[in-house]
Design an enzyme around this catalytic site. Structure first.
Site, PDB file in Angstrom:
ATOM      1  N   GLY A  90       6.998   5.131   8.006  1.00  7.72           N
ATOM      2  CA  GLY A  90       6.125   6.205   8.356  1.00  7.72           C
ATOM      3  C   GLY A  90       6.585   7.054   9.708  1.00  7.72           C
ATOM      4  O   GLY A  90       7.467   6.723  10.147  1.00  7.72           O
ATOM      5  N   SER A  91       5.532   7.727  10.259  1.00  3.89           N
ATOM      6  CA  SER A  91       5.923   8.763  11.110  1.00  3.89           C
ATOM      7  C   SER A  91       5.605   7.799  12.383  1.00  3.89           C
ATOM      8  O   SER A  91       5.120   6.684  12.519  1.00  3.89           O
ATOM      9  CB  SER A  91       5.009   9.766  11.184  1.00  3.89           C
ATOM     10  OG  SER A  91       3.605   9.292  11.325  1.00  3.89           O
ATOM     11  N   THR A  92       6.515   8.447  13.425  1.00  5.65           N
ATOM     12  CA  THR A  92       6.251   7.720  14.660  1.00  5.65           C
ATOM     13  C   THR A  92       4.630   7.392  15.285  1.00  5.65           C
ATOM     14  O   THR A  92       4.193   6.431  15.831  1.00  5.65           O
ATOM     15  CB  THR A  92       6.922   8.375  15.752  1.00  5.65           C
ATOM     16  OG1 THR A  92       8.375   8.099  15.380  1.00  5.65           O
ATOM     17  CG2 THR A  92       6.970   7.563  17.220  1.00  5.65           C
ATOM     18  N   ALA A  93       4.114   8.570  15.093  1.00  5.82           N
ATOM     19  CA  ALA A  93       2.674   8.744  15.527  1.00  5.82           C
ATOM     20  C   ALA A  93       1.818   7.561  14.986  1.00  5.82           C
ATOM     21  O   ALA A  93       1.156   6.718  15.433  1.00  5.82           O
ATOM     22  CB  ALA A  93       2.025  10.233  15.253  1.00  5.82           C
ATOM     23  N   THR A  94       1.928   7.458  13.519  1.00  9.85           N
ATOM     24  CA  THR A  94       1.243   6.225  12.848  1.00  9.85           C
ATOM     25  C   THR A  94       1.698   5.083  13.210  1.00  9.85           C
ATOM     26  O   THR A  94       0.893   4.076  13.222  1.00  9.85           O
ATOM     27  CB  THR A  94       1.291   6.597  11.198  1.00  9.85           C
ATOM     28  OG1 THR A  94       1.020   8.029  10.920  1.00  9.85           O
ATOM     29  CG2 THR A  94       0.489   5.587  10.584  1.00  9.85           C
ATOM     30  N   GLY A  95       2.945   4.850  13.452  1.00  7.77           N
ATOM     31  CA  GLY A  95       3.732   3.883  13.647  1.00  7.77           C
ATOM     32  C   GLY A  95       2.977   3.084  15.008  1.00  7.77           C
ATOM     33  O   GLY A  95       2.563   1.715  15.274  1.00  7.77           O
ATOM     34  N   CYS A 146      14.152  10.504   6.204  1.00  8.38           N
ATOM     35  CA  CYS A 146      14.121   9.995   7.600  1.00  8.38           C
ATOM     36  C   CYS A 146      15.391  10.271   8.214  1.00  8.38           C
ATOM     37  O   CYS A 146      15.561  10.419   9.331  1.00  8.38           O
ATOM     38  CB  CYS A 146      13.662   8.475   7.675  1.00  8.38           C
ATOM     39  SG  CYS A 146      14.669   7.285   6.797  1.00  8.38           S
ATOM     40  N   LYS A 151       1.092  -1.200   0.238  1.00  9.39           N
ATOM     41  CA  LYS A 151      -0.019  -0.039  -0.005  1.00  9.39           C
ATOM     42  C   LYS A 151       0.897   1.221  -0.057  1.00  9.39           C
ATOM     43  O   LYS A 151       1.401   1.362   0.949  1.00  9.39           O
ATOM     44  CB  LYS A 151      -0.794  -0.104   1.203  1.00  9.39           C
ATOM     45  CG  LYS A 151      -1.835   1.171   1.238  1.00  9.39           C
ATOM     46  CD  LYS A 151      -2.564   1.729   2.396  1.00  9.39           C
ATOM     47  CE  LYS A 151      -1.588   2.602   3.024  1.00  9.39           C
ATOM     48  NZ  LYS A 151      -1.735   3.824   2.319  1.00  9.39           N
ATOM     49  N   GLU A 179       9.556   1.161  10.752  1.00 10.58           N
ATOM     50  CA  GLU A 179      10.702   2.187  10.586  1.00 10.58           C
ATOM     51  C   GLU A 179       9.973   3.534  10.543  1.00 10.58           C
ATOM     52  O   GLU A 179       9.283   3.845   9.708  1.00 10.58           O
ATOM     53  CB  GLU A 179      11.383   1.906   9.266  1.00 10.58           C
ATOM     54  CG  GLU A 179      12.159   0.612   8.920  1.00 10.58           C
ATOM     55  CD  GLU A 179      13.520   0.651   9.919  1.00 10.58           C
ATOM     56  OE1 GLU A 179      13.667   1.739  10.508  1.00 10.58           O
ATOM     57  OE2 GLU A 179      14.104  -0.607  10.144  1.00 10.58           O
ATOM     58  N   GLU A 216      10.565  17.002  14.633  1.00  8.43           N
ATOM     59  CA  GLU A 216      11.062  16.501  13.329  1.00  8.43           C
ATOM     60  C   GLU A 216      10.617  17.249  12.289  1.00  8.43           C
ATOM     61  O   GLU A 216       9.482  17.182  11.880  1.00  8.43           O
ATOM     62  CB  GLU A 216      10.732  15.043  13.434  1.00  8.43           C
ATOM     63  CG  GLU A 216      11.333  14.518  11.655  1.00  8.43           C
ATOM     64  CD  GLU A 216      10.735  12.984  11.193  1.00  8.43           C
ATOM     65  OE1 GLU A 216       9.597  12.890  11.569  1.00  8.43           O
ATOM     66  OE2 GLU A 216      11.376  12.405  10.580  1.00  8.43           O
TER      67      GLU A 216
END
Ligand code: NAD
Length: 477
Positions: A222-227, A278, A171, A244, A375
């Protein structure tokens, strides 16, 4: 195969339009230039079901045969590099030459994974008993990629997942779906149906995919929030995850560097891909002895750098990929202005069209500034002076992340000693993010979970399976 139209999803070997459509914006103009399928839940169900159907056959295919097909895909990508590159530039924004390098990087990563093999550990091989541990594929992998390197970051997942015998549903980000859809189309001419599916869609598709009971593993960048949301969603059916995530990479410039010699590397470590990397240097700590000279060398270099449409062959820095990220960066620039931080260069927001920002360097803002703590993921670099190495290390190691860090040193041994004190998954001395498909890449802290690349990255797509045989009845009882 056309690269300017007919963007369809790869589902079970067929190319499909999806329930709706998604407008794709060219960040150099801010205008929609293509439409991608917007998958509904039924489209996703079919993609996952096709992958599940394909899995037993693909898992049973000998490793060498799978690797040969992955290499064939790499060769096809190399043949089509000049078709993929302009499409990548249009949807992502990066200069054409960089886009071409990314396409070839995808091929290199596929080849790299195809060249590795899984270890088998024999614990005992005696007349009495045989015991071994092998690594078997997990099942169906959801590969979720961000918009900054849509193809390369997909490659980090596809190569190892496919070579080890998993099937994949890829995706891409809704901002950059087109090249991944064409990758899917190309792959259908090489891989068996269902082995690699590609689905595109809006914000709902990611959560549907991570919650889907037919998925066994999620490989996410992707971002840490989404992770964190991905990990929470994976818990429901105990899916394996590789994450990651974000970073706020520091670089420390030591007192004995030659500012003019390192300026070019320093500049591109921060501003390559318009800072949307990143592993970009996102905070620069420079020893006071060389601070002014390093700043002036960077500012001098920035003055000659060409910002513009990635389709223009003279462009070195393209636009920001999407309006959301552009708006975030404009706010960060405004925050610097409101707080009275000095811009050594940049700091202006050009009138549109397009999401262009010039390289900006913030001259010695306080450590607590948002531009230092957050970031930024864009072409705005804070540089700070220090006099004490303990203080520099402490500041470099602060914050929730631990993705990458760089030391720039005249005395290489002193640079290495300083590097040892940095808490991070990747630390480099006098070079900038030398990535390889054969070298493990992992984030510490809130920069990630698990590993990509190298044998460790390959193992992430497997489960250990131990089997033993008693060879002589009665022996060892
Ligand atoms: P993002 O987290 O917004 O999106 C990444 C992907 O996840 C996209 O495909 C998106 O559609 C999908 N997604 C969004 N919400 C989801 C959800 N709830 N469940 C499942 N999927 C979901 O990140 P982005 O803005 O595309 O990328 C920028 C970020 O990625 C930065 O923080 C950057 O540091 C990070 N990044 C990390 C690495 C790394 O290897 N560590 C590499 C590149 C980018």
């Amino acid at each position: 195969m056309r690269f300017d139209r007919d963007f369809r999803m790869a589902i079970g070997g067929a190319l499909e339009p999806g329930a709706g459509t998604l407008q794709v914006i060219d960040p150099a103009t801010g205008m929609a230039f293509a439409e991608a399928p917007d998958a509904g839940p039924a489209d996703l169900d079919r993609a996952v079901a096709a992958a599940r159907t394909a899995f037993p056959g693909w898992a049973a295919t000998p490793h060498a045969e799978r690797a040969a097909l992955v290499v064939a895909l790499a060769e096809a990508l190399e043949r089509h590099a000049d078709d993929f590159a302009p499409l990548l530039t249009r949807e992502q924004g990066k200069p054409l030459a960089e886009a071409r390098r990314e396409v070839l990087g995808l091929a290199t990563w596929l080849r790299g994974a195809a060249g590795m093999s899984l270890p088998t550990t024999i614990h005992e091989d005696s007349p009495a008993r045989y015991c071994e541990t092998r690594h078997v594929p997990i099942g169906v992998v959801a590969a979720i990629a961000p918009w900054n390197y849509p193809l390369l970051l997909a490659a980090f997942k596809l190569g190892p997942a496919l070579v080890t015998g998993n099937c994949v549903v890829l995706k891409p980000s809704p901002f950059t779906p087109l090249t991944s859809l064409k990758l899917g189309e190309l792959a259908q001419t090489i891989l068996p149906p269902g082995v690699l599916g590609v689905v595109s869609g809006g914000d709902a598709l990611g959560p549907w995919l991570t919650a889907h009971p037919g998925i066994d593993k999620i490989a996410f960048t992707g971002s840490t929030a989404t992770g964190k949301r991905v990990m929470a969603s994976a818990a429901e059916t105990l899916k394996r995850v590789t994450l990651e995530l974000g970073g706020n990479d520091p670089a420390i410039v030591m007192h004995d560097v030659d500012p003019d010699r390192i300026a070019l590397d320093l500049f591109w470590a921060s501003f390559g891909n318009a800072g949307q990397v990143c592993l970009a240097t996102k905070r620069l700590y420079v020893h006071a002895a060389v601070y002014q000279k390093v700043r002036d060398a960077l500012v001098g270099y920035a003055a000659g750098v060409r910002v513009g449409s990635g389709m223009d062959p003279d462009t070195q820095i393209g636009p920001i990929n999407n309006h959301l990220q552009y708006q975030r960066l404009v706010e960060l620039i405004e925050d610097c202005r409101t707080n009275g931080y000095r811009f050594a260069c940049g700091g202006t927001v050009p009138a549109g069209p397009g999401y262009f920002l010039p390289p900006s360097i913030i001259d010695n803002p306080p450590e607590a500034a948002r531009i230092v703590q957050d970031e930024q993921f864009g072409p705005i670099l804070p540089m700070m002076a220090f006099t004490d190495y303990d203080d520099a290390v402490c500041r470099a190691n602060s914050g929730p992340y631990g993705l990458g860090a760089t030391i720039w040193a005249g005395d290489v041994a002193a640079g290495q000693a300083l590097a040892e004190r940095i808490v991070s998954g990747n630390v480099w001395v006098n070079e900038c993010r030398p990535l390889s498909p054969l070298v493990p890449f992992a984030g510490h802290g809130q920069s990630g979970l698990g590993v990509e690349n190298g044998i460790e990255g390959l193992l992430e797509y497997t489960l250990p399976r131990t089997s033993s045989v008693r060879r002589k009845s009665g022996v060892g009882q």
